[in-house]
Design an enzyme around this catalytic site. Structure first.
Site, PDB file in Angstrom:
ATOM      1  N   GLU A 110      -1.864   6.884  -2.166  1.00 61.48           N
ATOM      2  CA  GLU A 110      -3.028   6.548  -1.330  1.00 61.48           C
ATOM      3  C   GLU A 110      -3.864   5.457  -1.991  1.00 61.48           C
ATOM      4  O   GLU A 110      -5.095   5.557  -2.114  1.00 61.48           O
ATOM      5  CB  GLU A 110      -3.880   7.795  -1.070  1.00 61.48           C
ATOM      6  CG  GLU A 110      -4.876   7.670   0.070  1.00 61.48           C
ATOM      7  CD  GLU A 110      -4.213   7.243   1.383  1.00 61.48           C
ATOM      8  OE1 GLU A 110      -4.793   6.394   2.069  1.00 61.48           O
ATOM      9  OE2 GLU A 110      -3.133   7.761   1.712  1.00 61.48           O
ATOM     10  N   ASN A 111      -3.174   4.405  -2.398  1.00 59.60           N
ATOM     11  CA  ASN A 111      -3.843   3.271  -3.020  1.00 59.60           C
ATOM     12  C   ASN A 111      -2.918   2.069  -2.915  1.00 59.60           C
ATOM     13  O   ASN A 111      -1.710   2.213  -2.715  1.00 59.60           O
ATOM     14  CB  ASN A 111      -4.150   3.563  -4.493  1.00 59.60           C
ATOM     15  CG  ASN A 111      -5.149   2.575  -5.081  1.00 59.60           C
ATOM     16  OD1 ASN A 111      -5.801   1.811  -4.364  1.00 59.60           O
ATOM     17  ND2 ASN A 111      -5.272   2.580  -6.398  1.00 59.60           N
ATOM     18  N   HIS A 149       0.864  -1.181   0.000  1.00 57.11           N
ATOM     19  CA  HIS A 149       0.000   0.000   0.000  1.00 57.11           C
ATOM     20  C   HIS A 149       0.897   1.225   0.000  1.00 57.11           C
ATOM     21  O   HIS A 149       1.708   1.414   0.905  1.00 57.11           O
ATOM     22  CB  HIS A 149      -0.923   0.027   1.218  1.00 57.11           C
ATOM     23  CG  HIS A 149      -1.869   1.195   1.207  1.00 57.11           C
ATOM     24  ND1 HIS A 149      -3.119   1.138   0.627  1.00 57.11           N
ATOM     25  CD2 HIS A 149      -1.725   2.465   1.674  1.00 57.11           C
ATOM     26  CE1 HIS A 149      -3.706   2.314   0.741  1.00 57.11           C
ATOM     27  NE2 HIS A 149      -2.883   3.132   1.379  1.00 57.11           N
ATOM     28  N   CYS A 150       0.751   2.041  -1.033  1.00 54.56           N
ATOM     29  CA  CYS A 150       1.621   3.210  -1.193  1.00 54.56           C
ATOM     30  C   CYS A 150       0.935   4.454  -0.630  1.00 54.56           C
ATOM     31  O   CYS A 150      -0.103   4.875  -1.147  1.00 54.56           O
ATOM     32  CB  CYS A 150       1.950   3.410  -2.672  1.00 54.56           C
ATOM     33  SG  CYS A 150       3.014   4.840  -3.000  1.00 54.56           S
ATOM     34  N   PRO A 151       1.482   5.064   0.410  1.00 55.77           N
ATOM     35  CA  PRO A 151       0.843   6.252   0.988  1.00 55.77           C
ATOM     36  C   PRO A 151       0.907   7.468   0.074  1.00 55.77           C
ATOM     37  O   PRO A 151       0.106   8.393   0.218  1.00 55.77           O
ATOM     38  CB  PRO A 151       1.642   6.492   2.278  1.00 55.77           C
ATOM     39  CG  PRO A 151       2.970   5.850   2.034  1.00 55.77           C
ATOM     40  CD  PRO A 151       2.706   4.668   1.155  1.00 55.77           C
TER      41      PRO A 151
END
Length: 277
Positions: A143-144, A138-140
């Site tokens: 945001e996905n 999950h890549c902050p």
């Protein structure tokens, strides 16, 4: 149709709205700084040589569009039970019972949160509240989740972003004006210096991300599988150098970038087990 529209509205204006807005503002502010200072882009624009300035702006625009693509698209959410999966892997229930207990188990895991059967290589994301096929991480920043459907686009975005950052760094370096004292130099080049530092940090970060993802893709493994191998049920029994999904560097890269659609990873994983029957 209305469900897709609501999902898109939630994605755009949900929890990641501030992050996406910050990304867009930062991108165009730095681009504007490069054109307002005495950089190569500014000089070419003033002399009527518009090819490189136009190409740079188009490349920046492409990076922004790719950012929103990977940020807003479905990464591969598991939304229903794959009831036909036991037949897709090529083994009947009777054949599965005949596989010796020393080999890999064919039992699917049911997620304890969304209560759906998890296809192999999927994982539940607590932030997105969904299981994601071929979950990577999950890549902050976007945001996905990065998963089966948007992973190749994520790598392409990193490549384009790195090209933009390197080009921007070269132009920022060309825009520094020489003055005899440090105080005057900072007053003249302070804003450009800050922009250069930000671009340098981002450039190093994106370079490391792109390099690590290309390396993992060449092995046909994910960030989650690489980091938590000892805790993953279908990998923890494998040897240190054993990867049941590895088909060789060329075929791994070809499958990642050129083969579209959902891959039944059970079929790859249980290939050896089915040959025992």
């Amino acid at each position: 149709m209305f469900g897709d529209a609501r999902r898109m509205f939630k994605n755009v204006f949900g929890s990641g709205f501030l992050v996406r807005t910050a990304h867009v503002i930062l991108t165009w502010v730095i681009t504007l700084i490069l054109f307002l200072h005495d950089t190569d882009l500014r000089k070419q624009e003033e002399t009527g040589e518009l090819l490189q300035p136009v190409l740079f702006v188009l490349l920046v625009l492409m990076s922004v569009l790719l950012y929103f693509t990977v940020s807003l698209m479905d990464p591969g959410f598991v939304l229903s039970d794959g009831k036909d999966l036991q037949f897709a892997i090529g083994l009947t229930e009777e054949q599965q019972d005949m596989i010796p207990p020393t080999t890999k188990s064919v039992r699917q895991r049911r997620c304890g949160r969304c209560l759906l059967q998890q296809p192999m290589r999927s994982k539940h994301c607590q932030t997105c509240q969904h299981c994601v096929r071929r979950y990577d991480h999950h890549c902050p920043w976007i945001e996905n989740c990065v998963g089966e459907r948007n992973h190749r686009w994520f790598v392409l975005y990193l490549a384009v972003q790195l090209l933009v950052l390197l080009w921007g760094l070269q132009n920022a370096w060309s825009g520094f004006t020489y003055v005899p004292t440090w105080q005057v130099w900072l007053q003249t080049n302070g804003i450009l210096l800050v922009a250069s530092v930000v671009v340098t940090v981002l450039c190093l970060t994106v370079l490391l991300l792109l390099g690590s993802h290309l390396y993992l893709v060449s092995l046909n493994t994910t960030t989650w599988e690489f980091m938590a191998r000892h805790r993953i049920s279908y990998l923890k029994h494998c040897g240190v150098d054993e990867n049941p999904f590895d088909r060789g560097t060329f075929y791994n890269l070809w499958g990642f970038f050129c083969v579209w659609g959902t891959v039944v990873w059970e079929q790859v994983y249980f290939k050896e087990a089915s040959n025992l029957v």
